[in-house]
Design an enzyme around this catalytic site. Structure first.
Site, PDB file in Angstrom:
ATOM      1  N   ARG A   1       0.844  -1.196   0.000  1.00 64.12           N
ATOM      2  CA  ARG A   1       0.000   0.000   0.000  1.00 64.12           C
ATOM      3  C   ARG A   1       0.885   1.255   0.000  1.00 64.12           C
ATOM      4  O   ARG A   1       0.591   2.255  -0.636  1.00 64.12           O
ATOM      5  CB  ARG A   1      -0.968   0.014   1.196  1.00 64.12           C
ATOM      6  CG  ARG A   1      -1.768   1.303   1.266  1.00 64.12           C
ATOM      7  CD  ARG A   1      -3.053   1.263   2.086  1.00 64.12           C
ATOM      8  NE  ARG A   1      -3.087   0.339   3.178  1.00 64.12           N
ATOM      9  CZ  ARG A   1      -2.456   0.484   4.349  1.00 64.12           C
ATOM     10  NH1 ARG A   1      -1.741   1.563   4.591  1.00 64.12           N
ATOM     11  NH2 ARG A   1      -2.561  -0.438   5.284  1.00 64.12           N
TER      12      ARG A   1
ATOM     13  N   TYR B   1     -14.953  17.434 -15.937  1.00 71.57           N
ATOM     14  CA  TYR B   1     -15.474  16.066 -16.006  1.00 71.57           C
ATOM     15  C   TYR B   1     -16.654  15.936 -15.024  1.00 71.57           C
ATOM     16  O   TYR B   1     -16.572  16.421 -13.898  1.00 71.57           O
ATOM     17  CB  TYR B   1     -14.324  15.131 -15.617  1.00 71.57           C
ATOM     18  CG  TYR B   1     -14.681  13.682 -15.560  1.00 71.57           C
ATOM     19  CD1 TYR B   1     -14.961  12.986 -16.720  1.00 71.57           C
ATOM     20  CD2 TYR B   1     -14.733  13.008 -14.346  1.00 71.57           C
ATOM     21  CE1 TYR B   1     -15.281  11.645 -16.668  1.00 71.57           C
ATOM     22  CE2 TYR B   1     -15.047  11.664 -14.285  1.00 71.57           C
ATOM     23  CZ  TYR B   1     -15.324  10.991 -15.448  1.00 71.57           C
ATOM     24  OH  TYR B   1     -15.643   9.657 -15.390  1.00 71.57           O
TER      25      TYR B   1
ATOM     26  N   ASP C   1      -6.199  19.324 -14.635  1.00 76.00           N
ATOM     27  CA  ASP C   1      -6.571  17.993 -15.110  1.00 76.00           C
ATOM     28  C   ASP C   1      -6.139  17.936 -16.579  1.00 76.00           C
ATOM     29  O   ASP C   1      -6.740  18.558 -17.440  1.00 76.00           O
ATOM     30  CB  ASP C   1      -8.089  17.788 -14.956  1.00 76.00           C
ATOM     31  CG  ASP C   1      -8.534  16.386 -15.358  1.00 76.00           C
ATOM     32  OD1 ASP C   1      -7.816  15.734 -16.145  1.00 76.00           O
ATOM     33  OD2 ASP C   1      -9.610  15.954 -14.912  1.00 76.00           O
TER      34      ASP C   1
ATOM     35  N   LYS D   1      -7.562   6.857 -19.654  1.00 73.19           N
ATOM     36  CA  LYS D   1      -7.845   7.378 -20.977  1.00 73.19           C
ATOM     37  C   LYS D   1      -6.619   7.226 -21.892  1.00 73.19           C
ATOM     38  O   LYS D   1      -6.213   6.115 -22.163  1.00 73.19           O
ATOM     39  CB  LYS D   1      -8.323   8.825 -20.853  1.00 73.19           C
ATOM     40  CG  LYS D   1      -9.361   9.046 -19.728  1.00 73.19           C
ATOM     41  CD  LYS D   1     -10.663   8.317 -19.959  1.00 73.19           C
ATOM     42  CE  LYS D   1     -11.581   8.278 -18.741  1.00 73.19           C
ATOM     43  NZ  LYS D   1     -11.849   9.540 -18.076  1.00 73.19           N
TER      44      LYS D   1
HETATM   45  C1  LIG Z   1     -12.292  10.001 -16.835  1.00 70.00           C
HETATM   46  C2  LIG Z   1     -11.869  11.314 -16.324  1.00 70.00           C
HETATM   47  C3  LIG Z   1     -11.653  11.517 -14.954  1.00 70.00           C
HETATM   48  C4  LIG Z   1     -11.895  10.427 -13.934  1.00 70.00           C
HETATM   49  O1  LIG Z   1     -11.022   9.368 -14.100  1.00 70.00           O
HETATM   50  P1  LIG Z   1     -11.373   7.821 -13.749  1.00 70.00           P
HETATM   51  O2  LIG Z   1     -10.129   7.118 -14.114  1.00 70.00           O
HETATM   52  O3  LIG Z   1     -12.571   7.448 -14.570  1.00 70.00           O
HETATM   53  O4  LIG Z   1     -11.692   7.783 -12.297  1.00 70.00           O
HETATM   54  C5  LIG Z   1     -11.232  12.763 -14.544  1.00 70.00           C
HETATM   55  N1  LIG Z   1     -11.034  13.769 -15.431  1.00 70.00           N
HETATM   56  C6  LIG Z   1     -11.251  13.611 -16.750  1.00 70.00           C
HETATM   57  C7  LIG Z   1     -11.016  14.754 -17.671  1.00 70.00           C
HETATM   58  C8  LIG Z   1     -11.672  12.381 -17.246  1.00 70.00           C
HETATM   59  O5  LIG Z   1     -11.891  12.231 -18.551  1.00 70.00           O
END
Ligand SMILES: *Cc1c(COP(=O)(O)O)cnc(C)c1O
Length: 379
Positions: free
Chosen positions: A46, A98, A170, A195
């Site tokens: 962890r 998001y 982000d 992604k």
């Molecule tokens: C998908 C996404 C998230 C969240 O990520 P997860 O891996 O699904 O928890 C946050 N910000 C953006 C821009 C995203 O496309």
């Protein structure tokens, strides 16, 4: 070292015990210690795990940062960032982040005394106006999901530095291939590794990169205390995906430009949001802070009925949430990713009922365009 070379080699050494060129997946919870307090840097998975460490070093190099941290998902990474705050603190965030970020803020963290305001960050002056005495963070997504708005990163840095606010970007949509927020002086970069970084729609993960040692130390403490860590297998999958990030992103970028140009001249499409189009209101700003425009496009068909018809008619493009994989995905933000955003708020941020989002894959672009063409002909 160039980006592609870093993607393939940074932080990655052949395994010293076998010479294995690929990073082993260290499926272990604990590590044998030679004597009390004498170990090889690993005690419990962890806290840290060798496969995860390699990924954390690799993403840090790609974002031109000092340190990286890997979490179970993008949302787990975001939660850790907000756990830097205390009850009573205030955060300013981009208005069309998001959908999950909005849900976390309003439906979870609100109950812990964290106050969020979602503002139009395309104009940094709107952030300035929203600052309160208890404001601690500015959380920006650029380009935003799904309307592809751009925020001026040097502008955010200037504002945040003057007021000692923590700035967060982000960077999921752009990826480090197209944009490096830390280079502008942003404090924290966040990725949903689910992604483009992984790129094959077969894992979930979240990554954070920083240059600030004190913030990193606190985040590592949160990571081990809360425990929302990335598993060794996911870390390995992500490392595998990143090796081809540069070639994939170059192709996503090329394909998306062509798809956007096609949609932009189609008479049934009311509006196309893609920062690579000269008609995008912030095309120049995107050009200034990004090295390309990425694979995400949204476009407005004018009504829910028309959007539904298109989504029913596509054959190659798959109707699905998520983005950033090699395959083209198409979705309806108002009822899918942004369903937890109230209708009034959706309207305000431009997520109309006729808006369709497309994550342009790396198939032959002629096939993607042909599919959209036949689907548009049916509405
Ligand atoms: C998908 C996404 C998230 C969240 O990520 P997860 O891996 O699904 O928890 C946050 N910000 C953006 C821009 C995203 O496309």
């Amino acid at each position: 070292m160039g980006f592609s070379t870093k993607a393939i080699h940074a932080g990655i050494e052949p395994d010293p015990s076998t010479g294995s060129i690929m990073t082993p997946i260290h499926l272990t919870s604990t590590y044998v210690q030679e004597a009390l307090g004498k170990h090889k840097g690993y005690e419990y998975s962890r806290v840290s795990n060798p496969t995860r460490t390699v990924l954390e070093k690799n993403i840090a190099a790609l974002e031109n940062g000092k340190e990286g941290l890997a979490f179970a998902s993008g949302m787990a990474a975001e939660s850790a960032i907000f756990q830097l705050l205390k009850s009573g603190d205030h955060v300013i965030a981009s208005r069309n982040v998001y959908g999950g970020t909005y849900r976390l803020a309003k439906l979870v963290l609100h109950d812990y005394g964290l106050d969020f305001d979602f503002v139009d960050t395309t104009d940094v002056a709107n952030i300035k106006v929203a600052i309160k005495p208890n404001t601690k963070m500015v959380f920006v997504e650029t380009p935003t999901n799904p309307t592809m708005e751009i925020t001026d990163l040097p502008g955010v840095v200037k504002l945040c530095r003057a007021r000692k606010l923590i700035s967060i970007v982000d960077n999921t949509f752009a990826t480090p291939y197209l944009q490096n927020p830390l280079d502008f002086g942003i404090d924290i970069v966040l990725h949903s590794a689910t992604k483009y970084l992984n790129g094959h729609s077969d894992m979930l993960g979240g990554l954070i990169v920083l240059n600030n040692h004190a913030l990193t130390e606190r985040l590592r403490f949160i990571q081990k205390s809360v425990g929302a860590i990335m598993s060794p297998f996911e870390a390995w999958m992500c490392l595998r995906g990143i090796k081809t990030l540069a070639v994939r992103m170059a192709r996503h970028d090329l394909n998306a430009m062509e798809v956007a140009a096609f949609l932009n001249t189609h008479r049934k499409v009311k509006k196309v949001n893609y920062p690579g189009l000269v008609s995008h209101p912030q095309h120049r700003l995107a050009q200034k802070q990004m090295r390309g425009f990425g694979g995400m496009i949204s476009f407005d068909l004018g009504s829910l009925a028309r959007a539904k018809k298109l989504l029913r008619s596509v054959r190659l493009c798959s109707l699905a949430e998520s983005l950033g994989g090699v395959e083209t995905l198409i979705s309806h933000p108002a009822t899918m990713t942004h369903a937890s955003v109230p209708p009034d708020e959706r309207k305000r941020i431009g997520v109309t009922d006729g808006l369709v989002r497309i994550s342009v894959g790396i198939e032959d672009v002629e096939d993607i365009v042909a599919d959209l063409k036949q689907a548009l002909a049916r509405i």
